[in-house]
Structure formats: structure tokens, C-alpha cells
Motif scaffolding. Structure first.
Motif, PDB file in Angstrom:
ATOM      1  N   VAL A   1     -28.964  -2.172 -25.538  1.00  0.00           N
ATOM      2  CA  VAL A   1     -28.061  -2.182 -26.569  1.00  0.00           C
ATOM      3  C   VAL A   1     -26.787  -1.156 -26.420  1.00  0.00           C
ATOM      4  CG1 VAL A   1     -27.521  -2.246 -29.284  1.00  0.00           C
ATOM      5  CG2 VAL A   1     -29.620  -3.204 -28.377  1.00  0.00           C
ATOM      6  N   ASP A   2     -25.731  -1.486 -26.582  1.00  0.00           N
ATOM      7  CA  ASP A   2     -24.373  -0.479 -26.500  1.00  0.00           C
ATOM      8  C   ASP A   2     -23.910  -0.414 -28.063  1.00  0.00           C
ATOM      9  OD1 ASP A   2     -24.495  -0.050 -23.761  1.00  0.00           O
ATOM     10  OD2 ASP A   2     -23.540  -2.076 -23.609  1.00  0.00           O
ATOM     11  N   THR A   3     -23.610   0.798 -28.541  1.00  0.00           N
ATOM     12  CA  THR A   3     -23.014   1.013 -29.800  1.00  0.00           C
ATOM     13  C   THR A   3     -21.983   2.031 -29.494  1.00  0.00           C
ATOM     14  OG1 THR A   3     -24.417   2.742 -30.208  1.00  0.00           O
ATOM     15  CG2 THR A   3     -25.154   0.367 -30.868  1.00  0.00           C
ATOM     16  N   ASP A   4     -20.875   1.764 -30.401  1.00  0.00           N
ATOM     17  CA  ASP A   4     -20.005   2.846 -30.725  1.00  0.00           C
ATOM     18  C   ASP A   4     -19.980   3.300 -32.083  1.00  0.00           C
ATOM     19  OD1 ASP A   4     -18.636   2.569 -28.135  1.00  0.00           O
ATOM     20  OD2 ASP A   4     -17.556   0.769 -28.668  1.00  0.00           O
ATOM     21  N   VAL A   5     -19.810   4.579 -32.136  1.00  0.00           N
ATOM     22  CA  VAL A   5     -20.002   5.450 -33.322  1.00  0.00           C
ATOM     23  C   VAL A   5     -18.707   5.853 -33.756  1.00  0.00           C
ATOM     24  CG1 VAL A   5     -21.167   7.101 -34.707  1.00  0.00           C
ATOM     25  CG2 VAL A   5     -22.147   5.853 -33.363  1.00  0.00           C
ATOM     26  N   LYS A   6     -18.065   5.628 -34.871  1.00  0.00           N
ATOM     27  CA  LYS A   6     -16.846   6.085 -35.327  1.00  0.00           C
ATOM     28  C   LYS A   6     -16.786   6.828 -36.539  1.00  0.00           C
ATOM     29  CE  LYS A   6     -13.953   2.638 -32.665  1.00  0.00           C
ATOM     30  NZ  LYS A   6     -13.158   1.360 -32.801  1.00  0.00           N
ATOM     31  N   ILE A   7     -16.685   8.138 -36.383  1.00  0.00           N
ATOM     32  CA  ILE A   7     -16.568   8.928 -37.879  1.00  0.00           C
ATOM     33  C   ILE A   7     -15.183   9.203 -38.512  1.00  0.00           C
ATOM     34  CG2 ILE A   7     -17.514  10.998 -38.739  1.00  0.00           C
ATOM     35  CD1 ILE A   7     -19.352  11.319 -36.202  1.00  0.00           C
ATOM     36  N   SER A   8     -15.173   8.849 -39.628  1.00  0.00           N
ATOM     37  CA  SER A   8     -13.896   8.859 -40.336  1.00  0.00           C
ATOM     38  C   SER A   8     -13.838   9.794 -41.354  1.00  0.00           C
ATOM     39  CB  SER A   8     -13.178   7.510 -40.790  1.00  0.00           C
ATOM     40  OG  SER A   8     -14.231   6.744 -41.520  1.00  0.00           O
ATOM     41  N   THR A   9     -12.961  10.142 -41.965  1.00  0.00           N
ATOM     42  CA  THR A   9     -12.817  11.124 -43.136  1.00  0.00           C
ATOM     43  C   THR A   9     -13.026  10.390 -44.386  1.00  0.00           C
ATOM     44  OG1 THR A   9     -11.409  12.453 -41.756  1.00  0.00           O
ATOM     45  CG2 THR A   9     -11.680  12.963 -44.225  1.00  0.00           C
ATOM     46  N   PRO A  10     -13.720  10.734 -45.224  1.00  0.00           N
ATOM     47  CA  PRO A  10     -13.853   9.890 -46.441  1.00  0.00           C
ATOM     48  C   PRO A  10     -12.827   9.731 -47.292  1.00  0.00           C
ATOM     49  CG  PRO A  10     -15.597  11.594 -46.171  1.00  0.00           C
ATOM     50  CD  PRO A  10     -14.811  11.759 -45.004  1.00  0.00           C
ATOM     51  N   GLN A  11     -12.359   8.563 -47.846  1.00  0.00           N
ATOM     52  CA  GLN A  11     -11.046   8.772 -48.674  1.00  0.00           C
ATOM     53  C   GLN A  11     -11.361   8.725 -50.202  1.00  0.00           C
ATOM     54  OE1 GLN A  11      -9.180   5.142 -47.429  1.00  0.00           O
ATOM     55  NE2 GLN A  11      -9.243   5.519 -45.685  1.00  0.00           N
TER      56      GLN A  11
END
Length: 172
Positions: free
Chosen positions: A162-172
Motif C-alpha cells: 500500500v502506498d499512502t500520502d500524508v498531508k498535514i494542513s493548518t486547522p481552520q
């Protein structure tokens, strides 16, 4: 005494069976560092099986925190406490078999007996190293009015990635 952990939010698909048993193949997790402290272990005399010596370890759950498994009755889940014996290959340290039963009575819930006997075997994928995975699980349960005997055969294992991408964003 209400020992319910939480309300269950998932429903079985299709026809509901009188007794559904699953998840017993993961019994080896009781030896995982995250669960080890929840059990008391004691070495028993070794046993020979098919001309090979196996270590026997008894175990008894001593902590109710983060149960390894639960009993789901209607929409409630009740933690199960296990005690039993594990057979371990001293050469590979692989768990070969685990027999377990309820550590605490659940007669107040109507469950008189719940026993599991899980055997493991080495599974190889295209000549790779051996993975010790469940081969068979036999589950016996008994209430005042009924007895159940479920057998699970684990076959056709397939290996995948399995390949995954994790993107962390700033909470709005």
C-alpha cells in the motif's frame, strides 16, 4: 453490573447469525509490547509435538485497560478477559498454538463458556521469509440454552503493498 464499554456503531451485513466469531487470529498480540503488561505470564513444562520441543507459557489477563477483544451483545460491547496457554517454538520464537478461555465469569451476561483454540503456521510468499499466520481457529461458546462450535480455516493468503500520502494542513 454494567460492564459495557461503548455502544457499537457497526452493523453486520446481510443476515445476522446467532453467533458471529471473528478476530481470534490476532491472539498473538498478547505478546506484543503494547499488550504484554496487561497479562501475567508463567512458564510451564515444555511439550513435544511431532518430534519438536515447544515452550509452554500460561497467561492470564490482569488489566482491563485496552482489551484485546470484546463481546458484542445487541449494541453494547463487553471486554473479554482471557487466560490460557501458548505453545512457542524456541528456535524461531513463533507462536504455534494458543488455547484460551474466559478469565472472568460472564454468567451474568448469559455466557457460561467461551473457548478458543488457534493454531498458526509458517506461510511463505514466493519463497520469502516465513510469516507465522493463523491456520485454524476453533471457537466454542455456551449459554444456558445453547452451544456453538465455529471453525475458521485461514487459506489463500496474499501479499500486497500500500502506498499512502500524508498531508498535514493548518486547522481552520
Amino acid at each position: 453490573m454494567n460492564r459495557a464499554l461503548k455502544r457499537s456503531t457497526s452493523r453486520s451485513k446481510g443476515q445476522a447469525s446467532l453467533l458471529e466469531t471473528n478476530g481470534f487470529g490476532i491472539f498473538t498480540l498478547l505478546f506484543h509490547p503494547l499488550y504484554q503488561s496487561h497479562y501475567q505470564f508463567q512458564q510451564l513444562p515444555d511439550e513435544s509435538l511431532q518430534d519438536r520441543r515447544l515452550l509452554r507459557i500460561s497467561f492470564q489477563q490482569v488489566s482491563r485497560d485496552h482489551p484485546l477483544s470484546v463481546l458484542r451483545v445487541r449494541d453494547l460491547e463487553y471486554p473479554l478477559q482471557w487466560r490460557g496457554t501458548a505453545w512457542i517454538d524456541p528456535v524461531s520464537w513463533a507462536v504455534v498454538r494458543i488455547q484460551a478461555g474466559l478469565g472472568d465469569s460472564m454468567a451474568d451476561m448469559g455466557l457460561l463458556r467461551l473457548d478458543a483454540d488457534v493454531t498458526y503456521s509458517d506461510i511463505r510468499f514466493n519463497g520469502s521469509a516465513a510469516y507465522w499466520l493463523p491456520l485454524r481457529a476453533v471457537i466454542d461458546a455456551e449459554t444456558k440454552r445453547q452451544r456453538w462450535h465455529n471453525t475458521h480455516e485461514f487459506t489463500g493468503y496474499k501479499r500486497f503493498t500500500v502506498d499512502t500520502d500524508v498531508k498535514i494542513s493548518t486547522p481552520q
